[in-house]
Write an enzyme that holds these catalytic residues in place. Structure first.
Site, PDB file in Angstrom:
ATOM      1  CB  SER A   1      -0.902   0.006   1.241  1.00 16.78           C
ATOM      2  OG  SER A   1      -1.771  -1.102   1.230  1.00 16.78           O
TER       3      SER A   1
ATOM      4  CE  LYS B   1      -5.158  -1.235   2.192  1.00 17.23           C
ATOM      5  NZ  LYS B   1      -3.928  -2.010   2.242  1.00 17.23           N
TER       6      LYS B   1
ATOM      7  CE  LYS C   1       2.218   2.504   4.489  1.00 18.49           C
ATOM      8  NZ  LYS C   1       1.654   1.591   3.448  1.00 18.49           N
TER       9      LYS C   1
END
Length: 294
Positions: free
Chosen positions: A94, A169, A237
Site C-alpha cells: 500500500s 486502497k 502511513k
C-alpha cells in the site's frame, strides 16, 4: 512458473504459504528466523531481491511503504537488475499512487508488465486466503496475474489502469480508519457510562451499526488484544497518503486529518506497532478520569 515474493511480514508470510500450497516454485528474499518455516514448505531462499527475481515469471512485492518498494525495485541488488523482459511485477504493498505510476513506467520501459494490487482484510484475510484485492493495470496483465491472485484472495477487482488500485486502497483505508475511530468512541462512551461494552457490541451487531470492523476489531477492543493485525504506524502511513492526495488536488478530508492526529498521539504513546484497533487506548489516554456514571 517461477515466482519471486519479496516482503515476508505479518501479511506476506501467509500469502506465500498459499502460493507454496499450490506447488508454485517460489524464491523469497531476506528470509528471517520467523520466516524460516517457509523453507520447509518448499520456498527457496534468495540473498537479495535481484537474486529472487532472476528468471522469475512473476515478482510479487508486499512491503511497508513507498521508499521500501523503490529500494527493492531500483536500489542496489534490486529487482530491476535481473528482471526478465516479459515478466510481470505485482506490487501488493500500500503505497503512493503517484509513485506507483512512475515505478510502473520504469518497469514497462524494461519490457516487463506492472500491476498494483494492494489488499484489504488484514492478517485474518491473509491467513484465510480471503483478501480483497484491488488491482490497477492493463487487462492483459490483470488476467495473467489472476490465477496467482486467486490463491490469496476472494474479492479480486481490476479497478482501472496503473495507480487505480492504490487509489482504491487509500479509499478503503479512510473508511476502515474512520470506522475504527467511530467504534472506539462508541465503546469509550459505553464504558464511561457504566454499560457492559461486550453486550453493547452484541446489540449493535444486530442493528444498522453492524460492520466487519465492529465484529472483528470490536472484539479485539473488548479483549484488549492489540498485537497486530495491522500496525497503527502503517495505517497512519496510508491515511497520510490520502491526505497528500487530497492536498495535491486542493480538497479537504477533515475527518481523515483528525484520525491522523489521533494516530499521531498513539505513536507518541508507544502504540506504533500495536494493532490499529488500539485507537481505543489512545482515546482512553487522552480522556483520563471520567468515572462511570452510577
Amino acid at each position: 512458473m517461477q515466482l519471486a515474493f519479496i516482503g515476508l511480514g505479518t501479511m506476506g508470510r501467509p500469502m506465500v504459504e498459499h502460493i507454496l500450497a499450490a506447488d508454485i516454485q517460489t524464491r523469497c528474499s531476506r528470509i528471517k528466523p520467523v520466516s524460516e518455516y517457509l523453507l520447509e514448505r518448499g520456498a527457496v531462499a534468495a540473498s537479495s531481491p535481484a537474486e529472487a527475481a532472476r528468471d522469475a515469471d512473476i515478482v510479487i512485492l508486499m512491503l511497508p511503504d513507498t521508499p521500501d518498494v523503490e529500494a527493492v525495485l531500483f536500489g542496489p541488488d534490486g529487482v530491476a537488475e535481473t528482471l526478465t523482459e516479459g515478466s510481470l511485477v505485482i506490487d501488493m504493498s500500500s503505497i503512493s499512487p503517484v509513485a506507483t505510476k512512475e515505478f510502473a513506467r520504469r518497469i514497462k520501459d524494461m519490457g516487463a508488465g506492472y500491476l498494483d494490487a494492494p489488499v484489504s482484510g488484514g492478517d485474518v484475510g491473509a491467513r484465510a486466503a480471503s483478501l480483497s484485492i484491488m488491482a490497477g493495470g492493463s487487462e492483459a496483465d490483470f488476467e495473467r496475474a489472476l490465477p496467482v491472485l486467486k490463491l490469496m484472495g476472494k474479492n479480486i477487482t481490476r479497478v482501472g489502469d496503473v495507480g487505480a488500485g492504490q487509489v482504491c486502497k487509500v479509499a478503503n483505508q479512510v473508511i476502515v480508519g474512520l470506522t475504527i475511530e467511530a467504534v472506539s468512541e462508541a465503546f469509550l462512551l459505553a464504558e464511561r457510562a457504566g454499560a457492559d461494552v461486550a453486550k453493547v457490541r452484541d446489540a449493535l451487531m444486530g442493528g444498522f451499526a453492524q460492520s466487519r470492523i465492529l465484529e472483528v476489531h470490536g472484539q479485539r477492543m473488548i479483549d484488549g488484544a492489540f498485537e497486530p493485525g495491522f500496525a497503527m504506524r502503517l495505517h497512519r502511513k496510508d491515511l497520510n497518503i490520502a491526505h497528500d492526495v487530497a492536498r495535491s488536488l486542493d480538497f479537504s478530508l477533515p475527518n481523515t486529518a483528525s484520525t491522523i492526529q489521533l494516530m499521531n498521539a498513539g505513536l507518541s504513546q508507544g502504540l506504533a506497532d500495536k494493532d490499529h484497533s488500539a485507537l481505543l487506548s489512545v482515546l482512553r489516554n487522552i480522556s483520563p478520569g471520567g468515572n462511570a456514571a452510577s
